[in-house]
Design an enzyme around this catalytic site. Sequence first.
Site, PDB file in Angstrom:
ATOM      1  N   ARG A   1      73.887  71.013   9.999  1.00 26.39           N
ATOM      2  CA  ARG A   1      72.733  71.119  10.890  1.00 26.39           C
ATOM      3  C   ARG A   1      71.458  70.603  10.234  1.00 26.39           C
ATOM      4  NH1 ARG A   1      69.918  76.558  13.522  1.00 26.39           N
ATOM      5  NH2 ARG A   1      69.211  75.593  15.471  1.00 26.39           N
TER       6      ARG A   1
ATOM      7  N   SER B   1      66.048  72.486  18.465  1.00 24.92           N
ATOM      8  CA  SER B   1      67.473  72.556  18.151  1.00 24.92           C
ATOM      9  C   SER B   1      67.958  73.908  18.656  1.00 24.92           C
ATOM     10  CB  SER B   1      67.713  72.433  16.640  1.00 24.92           C
ATOM     11  OG  SER B   1      69.084  72.571  16.335  1.00 24.92           O
ATOM     12  N   SER B   2      68.846  73.874  19.651  1.00 24.63           N
ATOM     13  CA  SER B   2      69.255  75.106  20.329  1.00 24.63           C
ATOM     14  C   SER B   2      69.935  76.079  19.378  1.00 24.63           C
ATOM     15  CB  SER B   2      70.217  74.786  21.474  1.00 24.63           C
ATOM     16  OG  SER B   2      69.613  73.946  22.419  1.00 24.63           O
ATOM     17  N   ARG B   3      69.896  77.343  19.749  1.00 21.19           N
ATOM     18  CA  ARG B   3      70.589  78.382  19.001  1.00 21.19           C
ATOM     19  C   ARG B   3      72.072  78.022  18.886  1.00 21.19           C
ATOM     20  NH1 ARG B   3      72.628  82.796  21.643  1.00 21.19           N
ATOM     21  NH2 ARG B   3      71.235  82.331  23.390  1.00 21.19           N
TER      22      ARG B   3
END
Length: 369
Positions: free
Chosen positions: A39, A95-97
Amino acid sequence: MTDVPRARWGPLLERLADDLTPEPLSDPAWERAFREVPRHLFVPVYYDETDDGAPTRVGAEDPGWLEGVYTDDSLITQLRRHPQAPGSWWPTSSSSRPSLMVAMLHALDVRDGHRVLEIGTGSGYNAALLSARLGGEKVTTVDIDPELTSTARRRLAGAGHRPAVVTGDGAEGAPERAPFDRVIVTHSVEQVPYAWIAQTRPGGLILVDVRSVGTPRVGHLARLGVHEDGTASGGFDVSEPGFFMPARHDITVPQRRFPPPMDLRDSIERSSEIGARALDPPGAAFWLWALVPDIGITSMGGAALLFTPDGAWATADELGRVRAAGPHDLWALAEKAQKDWEAAGRPGVEEYLIEVGPQGQRIIPPIAL
């Protein structure tokens, strides 16, 4: 790219993957994809909010950055100055969970060989996961912001993935790359664009956060199946609610709907059997939204505030004291919605249905309006 030794980020990624649901990462293909894609390559910078509400930049040079990236949190990755409020900032990409991403990717129900359209490239992390699962040649990702698509394209290539990255209004899809088997949308929309249905094969799925522009708390992830007749239908029974940023048709700010000017001298006063808290249950607010698709539902000084683009507005306090103005009494519509919702057994959002066709969209309560 952010050069961090695997010895530092690897254990953090493994720990995050171990903590995720469903069960965790029960699809072996998604298990591999999630554990393969770092990530931090896609989130070299994010923004935290300080106690006074101001954004603070957190980058690779800051202590705690790497640990922050590998938490199950949504991270703001782009800010722009708000054009209507000088000096303030507006989050325009995140940036999504990760647990939400995993739940959505499972709900997307992809199979080997499927072609996927992602609307909302953002950081590029979700496109990397899709590419790791399906191969970059099967993935198309679209974003309206050229800064985001340029950066994501570079990050994806650096991570070894080369999906088609398209700069354009996501509402138009990617007709030159169609047809698709799956469409996944990482921003919210009030109306599902028909272009997405037209570009999806019959039997395909579209996963999108359908959410009021005027009422961000009213909405939920919807999963629609595309039919042979060119329509799509589905429901809101995906386990995660969504709660994405609204779409941008102008790269400056996401779509929003704001209350009209309010002059108390133009209003009528009356009493109501329901007060400000009547619309607190998500299912009740959803019923009113289905009845009045362009309504905004918010609060002001402890009172509920309803408004529509035609200039109508209404407030109600907890004791049911109402003020209403404009071409129609919006609180009367709230009273009708509350009565019908109660009569239907107080259904939750997951019990509603959605249909989309060439003529538009309809949200259908358990008992049709």
